[in-house]
Motif scaffolding. Structure first.
Motif, PDB file in Angstrom:
ATOM      1  N   GLU A  51      69.297   5.518 -33.195  1.00  0.00           N
ATOM      2  CA  GLU A  51      69.781   5.732 -31.839  1.00  0.00           C
ATOM      3  C   GLU A  51      71.010   6.635 -31.904  1.00  0.00           C
ATOM      4  OE1 GLU A  51      71.059   3.314 -27.832  1.00  0.00           O
ATOM      5  OE2 GLU A  51      70.066   2.267 -29.463  1.00  0.00           O
ATOM      6  N   ILE A  52      70.904   7.805 -31.250  1.00  0.00           N
ATOM      7  CA  ILE A  52      71.988   8.782 -31.259  1.00  0.00           C
ATOM      8  C   ILE A  52      72.131   9.386 -29.868  1.00  0.00           C
ATOM      9  CG2 ILE A  52      71.706   9.352 -33.703  1.00  0.00           C
ATOM     10  CD1 ILE A  52      70.230  11.892 -32.865  1.00  0.00           C
ATOM     11  N   THR A  53      73.242  10.076 -29.648  1.00  0.00           N
ATOM     12  CA  THR A  53      73.436  10.788 -28.387  1.00  0.00           C
ATOM     13  C   THR A  53      72.792  12.167 -28.489  1.00  0.00           C
ATOM     14  OG1 THR A  53      75.518  11.820 -29.056  1.00  0.00           O
ATOM     15  CG2 THR A  53      75.655   9.617 -28.028  1.00  0.00           C
ATOM     16  N   GLU A  54      72.638  12.820 -27.360  1.00  0.00           N
ATOM     17  CA  GLU A  54      72.100  14.185 -27.378  1.00  0.00           C
ATOM     18  C   GLU A  54      73.048  15.128 -28.112  1.00  0.00           C
ATOM     19  OE1 GLU A  54      71.118  15.381 -23.391  1.00  0.00           O
ATOM     20  OE2 GLU A  54      69.249  14.243 -23.427  1.00  0.00           O
ATOM     21  N   GLU A  55      74.341  14.921 -27.955  1.00  0.00           N
ATOM     22  CA  GLU A  55      75.326  15.752 -28.648  1.00  0.00           C
ATOM     23  C   GLU A  55      75.183  15.598 -30.165  1.00  0.00           C
ATOM     24  OE1 GLU A  55      76.058  13.681 -26.138  1.00  0.00           O
ATOM     25  OE2 GLU A  55      77.045  14.869 -24.583  1.00  0.00           O
ATOM     26  N   GLU A  56      74.975  14.359 -30.627  1.00  0.00           N
ATOM     27  CA  GLU A  56      74.766  14.122 -32.057  1.00  0.00           C
ATOM     28  C   GLU A  56      73.480  14.780 -32.538  1.00  0.00           C
ATOM     29  OE1 GLU A  56      76.688   9.841 -33.138  1.00  0.00           O
ATOM     30  OE2 GLU A  56      75.033   9.810 -31.684  1.00  0.00           O
ATOM     31  N   ALA A  57      72.451  14.745 -31.704  1.00  0.00           N
ATOM     32  CA  ALA A  57      71.174  15.370 -32.067  1.00  0.00           C
ATOM     33  C   ALA A  57      71.363  16.865 -32.277  1.00  0.00           C
ATOM     34  CB  ALA A  57      70.129  15.113 -30.987  1.00  0.00           C
ATOM     35  N   LEU A  58      72.044  17.527 -31.361  1.00  0.00           N
ATOM     36  CA  LEU A  58      72.278  18.969 -31.510  1.00  0.00           C
ATOM     37  C   LEU A  58      73.129  19.236 -32.748  1.00  0.00           C
ATOM     38  CD1 LEU A  58      71.929  21.851 -30.532  1.00  0.00           C
ATOM     39  CD2 LEU A  58      73.913  21.510 -29.031  1.00  0.00           C
ATOM     40  N   ALA A  59      74.143  18.429 -32.973  1.00  0.00           N
ATOM     41  CA  ALA A  59      74.997  18.602 -34.156  1.00  0.00           C
ATOM     42  C   ALA A  59      74.183  18.456 -35.442  1.00  0.00           C
ATOM     43  CB  ALA A  59      76.152  17.610 -34.121  1.00  0.00           C
ATOM     44  N   LEU A  60      73.232  17.520 -35.455  1.00  0.00           N
ATOM     45  CA  LEU A  60      72.379  17.348 -36.626  1.00  0.00           C
ATOM     46  C   LEU A  60      71.483  18.567 -36.846  1.00  0.00           C
ATOM     47  CD1 LEU A  60      71.313  13.617 -36.400  1.00  0.00           C
ATOM     48  CD2 LEU A  60      72.416  14.717 -38.346  1.00  0.00           C
ATOM     49  N   TYR A  61      70.882  19.067 -35.768  1.00  0.00           N
ATOM     50  CA  TYR A  61      70.061  20.274 -35.888  1.00  0.00           C
ATOM     51  C   TYR A  61      70.903  21.431 -36.436  1.00  0.00           C
ATOM     52  CZ  TYR A  61      65.971  18.632 -33.144  1.00  0.00           C
ATOM     53  OH  TYR A  61      64.845  17.988 -32.689  1.00  0.00           O
ATOM     54  N   GLU A  62      72.117  21.586 -35.923  1.00  0.00           N
ATOM     55  CA  GLU A  62      72.966  22.700 -36.343  1.00  0.00           C
ATOM     56  C   GLU A  62      73.446  22.533 -37.790  1.00  0.00           C
ATOM     57  OE1 GLU A  62      74.745  24.331 -32.135  1.00  0.00           O
ATOM     58  OE2 GLU A  62      75.939  22.862 -33.225  1.00  0.00           O
ATOM     59  N   ALA A  63      73.887  21.337 -38.135  1.00  0.00           N
ATOM     60  CA  ALA A  63      74.405  21.101 -39.481  1.00  0.00           C
ATOM     61  C   ALA A  63      73.322  21.222 -40.549  1.00  0.00           C
ATOM     62  CB  ALA A  63      75.064  19.728 -39.554  1.00  0.00           C
ATOM     63  N   ASN A  64      72.086  21.005 -40.146  1.00  0.00           N
ATOM     64  CA  ASN A  64      70.958  21.048 -41.081  1.00  0.00           C
ATOM     65  C   ASN A  64      70.012  22.193 -40.770  1.00  0.00           C
ATOM     66  OD1 ASN A  64      71.270  18.415 -42.714  1.00  0.00           O
ATOM     67  ND2 ASN A  64      71.639  17.818 -40.594  1.00  0.00           N
ATOM     68  N   ARG A  65      70.564  23.263 -40.240  1.00  0.00           N
ATOM     69  CA  ARG A  65      69.746  24.382 -39.761  1.00  0.00           C
ATOM     70  C   ARG A  65      68.808  24.938 -40.830  1.00  0.00           C
ATOM     71  NH1 ARG A  65      74.884  25.362 -39.737  1.00  0.00           N
ATOM     72  NH2 ARG A  65      75.820  26.824 -41.196  1.00  0.00           N
ATOM     73  N   GLN A  66      69.179  24.863 -42.097  1.00  0.00           N
ATOM     74  CA  GLN A  66      68.304  25.384 -43.144  1.00  0.00           C
ATOM     75  C   GLN A  66      67.027  24.569 -43.282  1.00  0.00           C
ATOM     76  OE1 GLN A  66      71.209  23.831 -43.635  1.00  0.00           O
ATOM     77  NE2 GLN A  66      71.226  22.682 -45.549  1.00  0.00           N
ATOM     78  N   TRP A  67      67.003  23.344 -42.755  1.00  0.00           N
ATOM     79  CA  TRP A  67      65.825  22.478 -42.837  1.00  0.00           C
ATOM     80  C   TRP A  67      65.045  22.445 -41.514  1.00  0.00           C
ATOM     81  CZ3 TRP A  67      65.708  22.216 -47.701  1.00  0.00           C
ATOM     82  CH2 TRP A  67      66.838  21.980 -48.445  1.00  0.00           C
ATOM     83  N   VAL A  68      65.605  23.053 -40.469  1.00  0.00           N
ATOM     84  CA  VAL A  68      64.968  23.020 -39.150  1.00  0.00           C
ATOM     85  C   VAL A  68      64.047  24.227 -39.001  1.00  0.00           C
ATOM     86  CG1 VAL A  68      65.381  23.071 -36.657  1.00  0.00           C
ATOM     87  CG2 VAL A  68      66.913  21.761 -38.147  1.00  0.00           C
ATOM     88  N   ASP A  69      62.774  23.958 -38.773  1.00  0.00           N
ATOM     89  CA  ASP A  69      61.791  25.020 -38.587  1.00  0.00           C
ATOM     90  C   ASP A  69      61.226  24.911 -37.176  1.00  0.00           C
ATOM     91  OD1 ASP A  69      59.882  26.981 -38.748  1.00  0.00           O
ATOM     92  OD2 ASP A  69      58.610  25.885 -40.164  1.00  0.00           O
ATOM     93  N   ARG A  70      61.809  25.682 -36.274  1.00  0.00           N
ATOM     94  CA  ARG A  70      61.406  25.625 -34.867  1.00  0.00           C
ATOM     95  C   ARG A  70      59.926  25.944 -34.689  1.00  0.00           C
ATOM     96  NH1 ARG A  70      61.064  28.193 -30.160  1.00  0.00           N
ATOM     97  NH2 ARG A  70      62.012  27.252 -28.332  1.00  0.00           N
ATOM     98  N   ALA A  71      59.406  26.831 -35.511  1.00  0.00           N
ATOM     99  CA  ALA A  71      57.994  27.231 -35.394  1.00  0.00           C
ATOM    100  C   ALA A  71      57.035  26.078 -35.690  1.00  0.00           C
ATOM    101  CB  ALA A  71      57.709  28.400 -36.326  1.00  0.00           C
ATOM    102  N   SER A  72      57.449  25.124 -36.507  1.00  0.00           N
ATOM    103  CA  SER A  72      56.550  24.016 -36.819  1.00  0.00           C
ATOM    104  C   SER A  72      56.840  22.761 -35.993  1.00  0.00           C
ATOM    105  CB  SER A  72      56.616  23.677 -38.318  1.00  0.00           C
ATOM    106  OG  SER A  72      57.877  23.158 -38.647  1.00  0.00           O
TER     107      SER A  72
END
Length: 65
Positions: free
Chosen positions: A21-42
């Motif tokens: 359970e996280i906030t939306e702000e935490e979710a965005l921060a996680l996506y940003e901090a782990n951007r090398q692992w985030v593949d928007r295309a998949s």
């Protein structure tokens, strides 16, 4: 918010947390901090829409990744 199976990439970023359970702000921060692992295309269509909404709402339209 509770991160469900429909947000697969975000859920993977929570691998080391007992509580998904996280906030939306935490979710965005996680996506940003782990951007090398985030593949928007998949991402599923649902997660792509969620991601875009987070960037628009909490990132002021900019993904810092």
């Amino acid at each position: 918010m509770v991160v469900g199976e429909d947000l697969e990439q975000l859920r993977l970023l929570l691998w080391n947390r007992k509580d998904v359970e996280i906030t939306e702000e935490e979710a965005l921060a996680l996506y940003e901090a782990n951007r090398q692992w985030v593949d928007r295309a998949s991402m599923s269509e649902r997660e792509r829409r969620f991601f875009d909404e987070l960037v628009a709402r909490h990132g002021r339209g900019v993904f810092h990744g």
